[in-house]
Design a protein around this motif. Structure first.
Motif, mmCIF file in Angstrom:
data_model
loop_
_atom_site.group_PDB
_atom_site.id
_atom_site.type_symbol
_atom_site.label_atom_id
_atom_site.label_comp_id
_atom_site.label_asym_id
_atom_site.label_seq_id
_atom_site.Cartn_x
_atom_site.Cartn_y
_atom_site.Cartn_z
ATOM 1 N N ARG A 20 0.860 -1.190 0.000
ATOM 2 C CA ARG A 20 0.000 0.000 0.000
ATOM 3 C C ARG A 20 0.891 1.234 0.000
ATOM 4 N N HIS A 21 0.792 1.996 -1.035
ATOM 5 C CA HIS A 21 1.663 3.161 -1.193
ATOM 6 C C HIS A 21 1.161 4.378 -0.409
ATOM 7 N N ASN A 22 -0.093 4.382 0.015
ATOM 8 C CA ASN A 22 -0.640 5.536 0.680
ATOM 9 C C ASN A 22 -0.533 5.439 2.208
ATOM 10 N N VAL A 23 0.168 4.460 2.722
ATOM 11 C CA VAL A 23 0.312 4.288 4.159
ATOM 12 C C VAL A 23 1.735 4.655 4.556
ATOM 13 N N SER A 24 1.841 5.586 5.506
ATOM 14 C CA SER A 24 3.175 5.960 5.967
ATOM 15 C C SER A 24 3.548 5.089 7.159
#
Length: 180
Positions: A172-176
């Motif tokens: 998941r690219h939108n999770v920091s």
């Protein structure tokens, strides 16, 4: 409007016919169809020759195993026709059921038959009395057993392949990430 004008080059939708999954499923179902058809021909030929009388077979267990294999062939062909119209979860379940039936048919055939690939050229007197008269069918029985084991394996591979297709792992690219 072309796909490139409407979308950026990276955002253009990929045709489902160009994916690796599509071609793997196509090859697997073509193989399933071909092997099931071959198994159906071998099983139905032996059932046609023997008829419904158990005395025409080496054992009742062998006759009933031919019935299990015939049922499994018909069920597999019906599944091949309708697999695209059912959910992925039901596809996984049907492949599990087919694997159980193919494995049962192959296992019973392995258990009751004295025939192996290297025994087909031996004289009929080397087999039990009830299998001696059936020794001219040795190659067919060995081929049926081999196809049943191969179809069992293919059903297992399809079941796990569909399970991995259903449960897809992606980053998941939108999770920091929380940093300490």
């Amino acid at each position: 409007m072309s796909g490139k004008a409407k979308y950026g080059e990276k955002d253009a939708p990929i045709s489902p016919y160009r994916t690796r999954k599509f071609w793997l499923y196509t090859c697997a179902f073509a193989l399933l169809f071909g092997m099931t058809g071959a198994e159906l021909g071998l099983v139905s030929d032996l059932l046609h020759e023997g008829g419904n009388n158990e005395a025409n077979y080496p054992s009742a267990e062998f006759k009933h195993d031919l019935g299990i294999l015939l049922f499994t062939c018909i069920a597999s062909l019906l599944y091949i026709i309708g697999h695209a119209f059912i959910s992925m979860g039901l596809n996984i379940f049907v492949n599990f059921v087919l694997a159980v039936f193919w494995g049962t048919g192959a296992g019973v055939l392995f258990h009751v038959s004295p025939f192996e690939s290297f025994t087909c050229d031996k004289p009929s007197s080397t087999f039990n009395s009830n299998w001696a008269a059936y020794s001219d069918h040795c190659a067919r029985v060995v081929a049926m057993q081999g196809l049943a084991w191969a179809l069992w394996g293919l059903s297992i591979i399809l079941m796990f392949g569909m399970l991995f297709h259903l449960v897809e792992f992606k980053a998941r690219h939108n999770v920091s990430m929380y940093r300490v």
